[in-house]
Scaffold this motif. Structure first.
Motif, short mmCIF file in Angstrom:
data_model
loop_
_atom_site.label_atom_id
_atom_site.label_comp_id
_atom_site.label_asym_id
_atom_site.label_seq_id
_atom_site.Cartn_x
_atom_site.Cartn_y
_atom_site.Cartn_z
N SER A 191 0.86 -1.22 -0.05
CA SER A 191 0.18 -0.09 0.00
C SER A 191 0.81 1.36 0.22
N VAL A 194 2.59 1.66 -3.42
CA VAL A 194 1.67 2.40 -4.37
C VAL A 194 1.23 3.81 -4.20
N ALA A 443 -10.68 -2.70 4.84
CA ALA A 443 -11.46 -2.32 3.73
C ALA A 443 -11.37 -1.20 2.99
N ARG A 445 -8.34 0.32 3.07
CA ARG A 445 -7.17 0.42 2.66
C ARG A 445 -7.16 -0.40 1.23
N LEU A 446 -7.92 -1.36 1.16
CA LEU A 446 -8.11 -2.10 0.05
C LEU A 446 -8.66 -1.22 -1.09
N LEU A 449 -6.20 1.10 -2.38
CA LEU A 449 -5.35 0.57 -2.94
C LEU A 449 -5.82 0.13 -4.45
N LEU A 450 -6.86 -0.20 -4.53
CA LEU A 450 -7.61 -0.65 -6.09
C LEU A 450 -7.57 0.53 -6.81
N VAL A 453 -3.88 1.64 -7.56
CA VAL A 453 -3.39 0.60 -8.49
C VAL A 453 -3.71 0.94 -9.80
N LEU B 7 -8.76 -9.49 3.95
CA LEU B 7 -8.74 -8.12 3.39
C LEU B 7 -7.25 -7.83 3.13
N ALA B 10 -6.23 -9.56 0.20
CA ALA B 10 -6.63 -9.14 -0.99
C ALA B 10 -5.91 -8.01 -1.53
N ARG B 11 -5.40 -7.41 -0.60
CA ARG B 11 -4.78 -6.22 -0.97
C ARG B 11 -3.08 -6.73 -1.67
N VAL B 14 -3.98 -7.87 -5.15
CA VAL B 14 -4.20 -6.64 -6.01
C VAL B 14 -2.90 -6.21 -6.52
N PHE B 15 -1.86 -6.01 -5.59
CA PHE B 15 -0.72 -5.39 -5.98
C PHE B 15 0.12 -6.31 -6.68
N CYS B 18 -1.03 -6.09 -10.06
CA CYS B 18 -0.68 -4.92 -10.81
C CYS B 18 0.78 -5.26 -11.23
#
Lengths: 473, 510
Positions: A191, A194, A443, A445-446, A449-450, A453, B7, B10-11, B14-15, B18
């Motif tokens: 995180s 990014v 949640a 943070r996710l 990040l989405l 990204v 979560l 999941a992060r 996602v990274f 990417c």
């Protein structure tokens, strides 16, 4: 290869992280050292030998300092080590500049001897780390690293090798010995990385294009273009450098190495003294601990305090680059720090007055960035003159290139960047500073990040490549 | 597993996605075609990639990403943000006008004030070449396809308007004047035709730099109905069918997922054996760009077996070979390219073949000149004697070049009036060489003699007989002939000029 380079993002970084995590046991440092040398070689080629020599020399001297008995030889060994590091820096970074000035004064042609020197990327960072390592051993603050591989991994650690922060061995020694690799650090590091990349590619690069457009022809710059360019550069340099630091901290965390914070909302400061506690913290801390305090700091009388400040900021300016513009920039900051001390004494860093930020700190900092950004003192003079030429008939003229830049996305990015001027001083540390483990925080943070990204992927792949500013220092 | 831990995973996922995105995209879709109006970077040699220089590694990255579906998608998203949300576009090759209309940026850059003198000189070159063709009655037409901005002027607002500086209007006015005042009959100006069309929705696409089929058909009919060189059967009142197509600026440059409706005429091929109207030219060669490229089916159907050569594209018929059998040559170029292609026409790709063909045809035409009225320009004390510079008299006769930069200056008599001027010479070269004949013009750049207003005449080793016909406008002008530019000697043993039809004849052929 910088962090926003697709080759780094989509090839080097995933391969490196995979290798480091796979080899996170005994080969952790070895994998970091090997990857760091590959990383350096990718951009600097044969100059990697210099980095390798710096690693070996500082490690060997550190071991000797450790084993030497107290006395004159130990002091001389330290001096020799510091001088050797500085000599490397002086040769590669300053020889051409110094010779050029001698030529100008005496009519010689000495600079021709140094004209072919190539500045090794990140030399200012790894030499300062080497110096701090030796001094800390001599002071007894840390023990010499017995493993050459581990020391090499520290000095060449690729996340901070070419643009900082300046990491001290004592701060990361334990992590290199026992890396803290965990899901929390991996997710948190990702995180943070990014977030830094977003700062770089969305805001810093956009602001940089505006600054470039404004400063393209300094001799003809208008009042409006000078201020707009200075503001844009003020945004650019903060988001560029702090973004890079975020990325370094993020990758470090994913590798199990905790790197200290390097920025803390510097433009929210009220005074320049406070600004330097929040801007490039690792550099100001280095100069404080290894130069300012040894010179006597503020304990040896008022005059010597001012002298020490002047020396420190003269060298801070020179550290950023071998040019008179950087030296003037450093002296400019030093002068205002002295003025602050004259005005409010040692409490200059603890003033809590928001209005001071807008009527004093930001104007001073913005003007100082003009010196920093200019290609020459003459160019800086043109811009600074334009900044006070409000009555000029063409005062509000803006370069044609700015019109093309004024796309919706660029304007949104610039506006987001401008928010840094009005940020409160004491907001909490953002998404990565909140308490880990709470579902709502995770949640958020996710989600962030989405979005981040997606934006950085689009921008990195669809926008032209641009190097980091701090690459050159 | 707790929600919080899930979560965090999941992060991380996602990274990871990417970082692995381009590799995964490559694995799934394979390499994609060129996009974004860019040429794909070449893959470097492996040895260069692992060598000390960083350039090859950067090139490798570009080569991979230029073929990546992900970069194309990213480009589309980047463009789409500005375009779909704000109706704007501003990239290297594309810029938005009013109401979301898109323009190809190079058309503005080609005619901006920095280039205006070169552009005007290029147009002068085109004028000279059409005059040269007319002087020798050479069967050639120069068709001018429109810049979108020249026709859709009302749409050039917003960002596009900033790109179009004042010189665009000046150049366009010069070009229109030139085609309007053209006496040669060789210039076919489609732009002027389309500017006068009263159906704006049938002129140009909104998201494409090309004309719509309806406008293209009008252009074809203009060409086919040329009064001197009718090259095909015009297609009047055809049926149209509507299709959705991928516009080039939006799709190929900005990578935007849009289509645009186009009404294509239903083209029925002509049965040349059964029709009473017969094409006058049995063998037509058309050297064209993407504007005629968009109506190749019409050209093929309504011309008698044309050879179509799309300039710059691979797998096209060889232009030189095709020209060997040509009865008529049609050269079509878009406005923005006129100056750079005709300004150096003897050097640039297909233009060099066209130049050679015209010279060859001009030499044939020169055989029928009134040589009995010729003026001998060789040294000998005549009033018409040419000025031979850096050349020396040979005892055996003739003038030989001395070192490089030899020049021969001569001036056809002004009293020849409007008769084309024939030139012939005998030249001996010691090896294959190149010879230049320059005609001065009303040029704006510093040079008095430029490539665009010159003939590049090849010399073979040994004796050469060269001849050509120059336009009547050269009468009274100081022409310059550079026999050779190398140090090797070239000998001129004869040099004559003559009025094409004789001093007492009409200036027009029978």
């Amino acid at each position: 290869m910088v962090f926003s380079d697709p080759a780094f993002l989509f090839a080097f970084l995933p391969i490196s992280l995979a290798l480091i995590l796979l080899l996170s046991g005994k080969a952790h440092s070895l994998s970091i050292l090997a990857l760091s040398l590959v990383f350096y070689y990718w951009t600097s080629g044969a100059l990697t030998v210099l980095l390798a020599a710096s690693i070996f020399g500082n490690w060997l001297l550190g071991r000797q300092l450790q084993d030497m008995p107290e006395g004159r030889w130990r002091d001389w060994s330290l001096r020799a080590g510091v001088c050797a590091n500085l000599a490397v820096l002086a040769y590669f970074k300053y020889a051409w500049f110094i010779a050029g000035n001698i030529d100008a004064l005496l009519g010689w042609d000495a600079s021709g001897l140094f004209a072919t020197i190539i500045l090794p990327i990140g030399i200012s960072f790894f030499t300062f780390q080497g110096i701090s390592y030796l001094i800390d051993i001599r002071r007894g603050d840390v023990e010499a690293e017995p493993s050459l591989i581990r020391f090499g991994a520290y000095l060449s650690f690729f996340p901070q090798l070419i643009a900082g922060p300046i990491v001290r061995y004592r701060d990361v020694r334990d992590d290199f010995r026992a890396p803290q690799i965990s899901l929390d650090n991996l997710a948190g590091g990702a995180s943070r990385f990014v977030h830094g990349l977003l700062k770089k590619v969305l805001i810093a690069d956009t602001a940089g294009r505006f600054a470039d457009a404004c400063f393209n022809a300094p001799a003809e710059i208008s009042f409006a273009a000078a201020w707009l360019g200075a503001l844009a550069f003020t945004i650019q340099i903060y988001f560029d450098f702090s973004g890079y630091s975020d990325m370094a901290i993020g990758i470090g965390r994913m590798c199990g190495i905790r790197i200290r914070e390097n920025f803390c909302r510097p433009y929210s400061s009220a005074t320049l003294t406070e600004f330097w506690r929040r801007w490039h913290i690792s550099l100001s801390g280095w100069f404080r601990d290894y130069l300012y305090i040894p010179l006597g700091g503020n304990r040896a009388g008022t005059i010597r305090t001012y002298r020490n400040l002047a020396i420190v900021f003269l060298l801070t300016g020179a550290w950023h680059g071998a040019a008179w513009t950087f030296i003037l920039w450093g002296l400019f900051h030093g002068a205002f720090l002295i003025i602050e001390r004259l005005a409010v004494g040692a409490r200059a860093g603890d003033v809590h007055a928001i209005w001071l930020r807008f009527v004093y700190l930001l104007p001073v900092v913005i003007i100082s960035w003009v010196l920093f950004r200019a290609d020459s003192v003459a160019d800086a003079g043109h811009v600074l003159l334009a900044m006070v030429s409000l009555t000029d008939p063409a005062a509000w003229h803006l370069p044609e290139a700015l019109h093309a830049l004024a796309t919706p996305l660029n304007l949104i990015a610039l506006t987001l960047g401008g928010l840094v001027f009005v940020m409160p001083k004491d907001v909490s540390g953002g998404v990565w500073a909140a308490q880990t483990g709470r579902t709502g925080v995770e949640a958020w943070r996710l989600s962030y990040l989405l979005v981040a990204v997606s934006v950085v992927t689009v921008l990195v792949l669809a926008t032209d490549f641009s190097p980091f500013l701090y690459f050159q220092f | 597993m707790s929600a919080s831990r899930l979560l965090r995973r999941a992060r991380l996922a996602v990274f990871s996605l990417c970082l692995l995105g381009p590799a995964l995209a490559w694995a799934v879709t394979g390499p994609v075609e060129s996009f974004g109006g860019r040429r794909q970077a070449e893959f470097p040699e492996v040895a260069d990639v692992i060598g000390p220089g960083a350039e090859a590694r950067a090139q490798l990255t570009d080569a991979v990403l230029d073929r990546s579906w992900l970069r194309r998608t990213a480009l589309g998203l980047r463009s789409g943000f500005d375009f779909f949300l704000f109706g704007q576009a501003d990239q290297d090759n594309a810029v938005s006008g009013l109401d979301g209309w898109l323009f190809y940026r190079p058309q503005f850059e080609a005619w901006n004030c920095e280039a205006v003198d070169q552009v005007r000189d290029g147009l002068e070159a085109l004028r000279f070449q059409s005059e040269f063709a007319a002087a020798g009655d050479l069967p050639v037409l120069f068709a001018i396809a429109p810049n979108k901005a020249s026709v859709e002027r009302d749409r050039v607002g917003g960002r596009a308007a900033r790109e179009m500086d004042a010189c665009y209007d000046q150049v366009e006015a010069d070009l229109r004047r030139m085609t309007r005042e053209d006496q040669t009959g060789r210039l076919v100006d489609h732009t002027a035709l389309l500017q006068n069309l009263d159906s704006p929705e049938r002129r140009f696409y909104r998201y494409d730099t090309h004309w719509r089929p309806w406008a293209a058909l009008e252009a074809f009919n203009q060409l086919a109905g040329h009064p001197v060189y009718p090259s095909g059967l015009p297609l009047e009142h055809p049926q149209f069918e509507t299709v959705r197509q991928r516009p080039d600026i939006a799709r190929r440059i900005l990578a935007l997922p849009v289509t645009e409706a186009a009404e294509y005429p239903v083209v029925s091929p002509v049965n040349w054996d059964e029709t009473e109207e017969r094409a006058r030219f049995a063998s037509i060669v058309v050297s064209h760009d993407s504007f005629y490229g968009s109506i190749r089916d019409i050209l093929e159907a309504r011309m008698a077996a044309p050879v179509l050569v799309h300039q710059g594209l691979p797998e096209m018929p060889d232009l030189s070979e095709a020209l060997a059998e040509a009865d008529l040559l049609i050269v079509e170029r878009v406005e923005r390219h006129l100056h750079d292609q005709f300004g150096r026409w003897a050097e640039v790709g297909g233009e060099a073949a066209i130049h050679a063909w015209l010279l060859e045809r001009s030499a044939l035409a020169a055989r029928r000149c009134a040589w009995d009225e010729a003026l001998d320009l060789m040294p000998g004390g005549t009033a018409a004697e040419a000025d031979f510079r850096r050349m020396e008299n040979l005892p055996a006769g003739g003038m030989q070049t001395r070192g490089s930069n030899a020049r021969i200056h001569f001036t056809p008599p002004a009293e020849w009036g409007d008769a084309p001027v024939c030139v012939r010479a005998s030249v001996t070269a010691t090896r294959d060489e190149q010879s230049w004949v320059f005609v001065p013009g009303a040029l704006l750049s510093d040079a008095r003699y430029v490539n665009g207003r010159s003939l590049h005449i090849p010399l073979e080793e040994g004796a050469n007989e060269i001849a050509f016909v120059l336009p009547a406008s050269v009468a009274g002008e100081n022409l310059r002939w550079d026999p050779v530019r190398s140090n090797r000697p070239v000998t001129v043993t004869a040099l004559e000029i003559a009025p094409r039809f004789g001093r007492s004849a009409s200036s027009q052929p029978d």
